[in-house]
Design an enzyme around this catalytic site. Structure first.
Site, PDB file in Angstrom:
ATOM      1  N   GLU A  54       0.845  -1.195   0.000  1.00 52.16           N
ATOM      2  CA  GLU A  54       0.000   0.000   0.000  1.00 52.16           C
ATOM      3  C   GLU A  54       0.879   1.244   0.000  1.00 52.16           C
ATOM      4  OE1 GLU A  54      -2.715   0.043   3.325  1.00 52.16           O
ATOM      5  OE2 GLU A  54      -3.839   1.740   2.503  1.00 52.16           O
ATOM      6  N   GLU A 202     -12.582  -2.555   2.635  1.00 49.61           N
ATOM      7  CA  GLU A 202     -13.175  -2.231   3.940  1.00 49.61           C
ATOM      8  C   GLU A 202     -14.197  -1.103   3.790  1.00 49.61           C
ATOM      9  OE1 GLU A 202     -10.250  -1.789   7.059  1.00 49.61           O
ATOM     10  OE2 GLU A 202      -9.393  -3.763   6.653  1.00 49.61           O
ATOM     11  N   GLU A 334      -5.792  -9.286   3.682  1.00 52.46           N
ATOM     12  CA  GLU A 334      -4.980  -8.540   4.664  1.00 52.46           C
ATOM     13  C   GLU A 334      -4.925  -9.373   5.936  1.00 52.46           C
ATOM     14  OE1 GLU A 334      -5.725  -4.382   5.487  1.00 52.46           O
ATOM     15  OE2 GLU A 334      -6.307  -4.023   3.394  1.00 52.46           O
TER      16      GLU A 334
HETATM   17  O1  AHR Z   1      -2.840  -2.511   6.284  1.00 58.06           O
HETATM   18  C1  AHR Z   1      -3.175  -1.313   6.891  1.00 58.06           C
HETATM   19  C2  AHR Z   1      -4.665  -1.003   6.793  1.00 58.06           C
HETATM   20  O2  AHR Z   1      -5.393  -1.961   7.503  1.00 58.06           O
HETATM   21  C3  AHR Z   1      -5.282  -1.037   5.431  1.00 58.06           C
HETATM   22  O3  AHR Z   1      -5.084   0.142   4.726  1.00 58.06           O
HETATM   23  C4  AHR Z   1      -6.730  -1.245   5.725  1.00 58.06           C
HETATM   24  O4  AHR Z   1      -7.410  -1.907   4.695  1.00 58.06           O
HETATM   25  C5  AHR Z   1      -6.714  -2.040   7.011  1.00 58.06           C
HETATM   26  O5  AHR Z   1      -7.590  -1.537   7.953  1.00 58.06           O
END
Ligand code: AHR
Length: 530
Positions: A54, A202, A334
């Site tokens: 990210e 999310e 994730e």
């Molecule tokens: O990985 C960090 C964050 O965690 C991501 O941006 C989000 O999708 C999750 O809450």
């Protein structure tokens, strides 16, 4: 009456006890791990070993992208040491650009001549400026250099179906549309392949705080209008797979709503899976340190991480009601340990160290995914470099491979192999009031027919003897590598990069049985030979 005679008697008795030989501790029989080679399970999709990168802290800038003019060796701005390290663990796919960042990302900011790209704000992560120097072309170049597939998340939270549709036309069209010509002018005449499309992130939280029903309506529009035009991806296994948002970190509302909508869907939209995010945190906000911890924290986090199994089972049960044939995948896109930020670092950068404990945590999760291989066909550890449970840490020109990286390398033979069921008595490791299974094991057969066994000894003090067995087969050798270190909180640093590094291990024959001795707190992967 004098108490002396009594005291003398007591002293004599104590002397006798002291002189008596200590009770002989019977050696434990090795733990039999029965491998049911005659009943192979589902394939272990390579994509469960995927990564997540990210725009967050030094995950992209510094970790991957150093720029073409950097003194750090690079190919077209992408650092070469990181590429070489990632190639060695055969990264199957990289999810990008977010995360929460993804639902604020506008792809046009990241294409074209670098000097003309706008500088924007990364409001999710540290409020820093985002140079947009790493955009679509750089991501695809990075994937090409490490040999991974694309997993692109589109912006549902603050974007439009038109924006997402145009991005995918830009990336995938072979027809000479204006967008395809723009891509060619930016250096890539042939269409890109996108293996996975993430439909938001999310969206129950940072992706727009939508109710499940609202998300479903939005998701259907994006699923329909975001098309992959690449001629090589129009049918069969090659076709792009769409992943909708599921489990909302506390309830199954999204999973239910998305699955129900999919079950009742019309021809114009489809998905191939739903996502699940689950971090191991030890309490929110994350406060457990990533270094300098003891056995209490070790047990706490490992016990929590084993909850992944029940969570996958519960989500699978919901999916099974609408999709008993398991057409849709559960994408754990994730997961990982989310700990307190390194002292002195920007808390919005989510920088933490990575210890032997995290390596064990990774192995236990990979084992769980393998046991759920019929449903879990995609997973992405968070995150790849410098963020959360990273594979790699960098600091300027320096790079170090974390203990978690080594687990991913040990597990390479499991990529694309066939899961083989195993039975074993895990035993119990106790610390204080907590108890958890002492050992874990998964097995697989690769395309060449070789059998692999991955073993984790959770107990930080006691070795574990393992006797692998296959009915009707005489096993003669087990050779591979073991990852352990002096302490559960041992880490690799730039100054001492090899504190937690794999070493060779092999089994020995004892009374006609093959026996492997797993050191305390270790992860082992061996090939079995008859
Ligand atoms: O990985 C960090 C964050 O965690 C991501 O941006 C989000 O999708 C999750 O809450």
């Amino acid at each position: 009456m004098s108490r002396k005679p009594a005291l003398i008697k007591l002293a004599a008795a104590l002397a006798l006890v002291a002189a008596a030989p200590a009770p002989v501790r019977q050696p434990e029989a090795p733990i039999a791990v029965s491998i049911d080679a005659a009943h192979p399970g589902p394939p272990i999709e390579r994509d469960i070993f995927g990564q997540f990168a990210e725009h967050l802290g030094a995950g992209i800038y510094g970790g991957i992208w150093v720029g073409r003019d950097s003194p750090i060796p690079n190919v077209r701005g992408i650092r070469s040491d990181v590429v070489a390290a990632l190639r060695a663990i055969h990264v199957p796919n990289v999810r990008w650009p977010g995360g929460c960042f993804g639902d604020e990302y506008h792809w046009r900011n990241g294409i074209g001549p670098a000097a003309q790209r706008p500088v924007t704000l990364n409001s999710n992560w540290g409020g820093v400026t985002e140079p947009n120097a790493f955009g679509t072309e750089e991501y695809m170049d990075f994937l090409g250099q490490i040999g991974a597939d694309a997993y692109v998340s589109v912006n549902i939270g603050s974007g439009t179906p038109r924006e997402a549709a145009e991005w995918f036309e830009y990336m995938t069209s072979a027809q000479p549309t204006t967008l395809a010509k723009e891509r060619a002018a930016n250096g890539h005449p042939t269409p890109y392949r996108v293996k996975y499309l993430g439909l938001g992130n999310e969206n129950w939280g940072c992706g727009g705080a939508m109710s499940a029903d609202h998300y479903v309506e939005e998701m259907k529009r994006f699923a329909h209008f975001t098309r992959d035009f690449n001629p090589a991806q129009q049918s069969g296994d090659a076709a792009m797979k769409r992943i909708a948002v599921g489990w909302d970190a506390g309830s199954s509302d999204y999973t239910e709503a998305v699955m129900k909508a999919w079950h009742d869907k019309v021809w114009s939209w489809d998905i191939d899976g739903i996502s699940l995010h689950s971090y191991t945190v030890g309490g929110w906000p994350p406060h457990l340190p990533s270094t300098g911890f003891g056995e209490d924290d070790y047990v706490k986090l490992l016990k929590e991480t084993l909850g992944m199994d029940g969570l996958l089972a519960r989500q699978t049960a919901v999916m099974d009601r609408y999709d008993p044939q398991k057409k849709l995948m559960l994408a754990v896109d994730e997961w990982g340990a989310w700990l307190a930020p390194n002292p002195g670092s920007n808390p919005g950068f989510l920088q933490q160290q990575n210890s032997l404990r995290d390596a064990i945590l990774a192995a236990l999760n990979l084992d769980i995914f393998i046991r759920h291989a019929d449903r879990v066909r995609l997973a992405n550890v968070a995150q790849m470099i410098n963020v959360l449970q990273a594979m790699i840490l960098t600091d300027g020109p320096k790079m170090v491979l974390t203990p978690t990286y080594h687990v991913y390398r040990l597990y390479v033979p499991f990529q694309g192999a066939t899961a083989i069921p195993v039975r074993f008595d895990a035993g119990t490791y106790r610390h204080g009031d907590a108890s958890l299974p002492r050992v874990d094991a998964v097995a697989a057969r690769d395309a060449s027919g070789t059998l692999w066994l991955a073993l984790t000894n959770v107990d930080p003090d006691q070795p574990a003897e393992i006797a692998p067995e296959i009915a009707g087969v005489r096993l003669r050798a087990a050779t591979g590598e073991v990852l352990t270190a002096p302490r559960v909180d041992s880490v690799n640093s730039f100054a001492a990069p090899e504190t937690v590094a794999p070493k060779p291990i092999s089994g020995t024959m004892r009374g006609g049985r093959l026996v492997l001795t797993l050191p305390p707190k270790s992860v082992t992967v061996v090939r079995l030979q008859q």
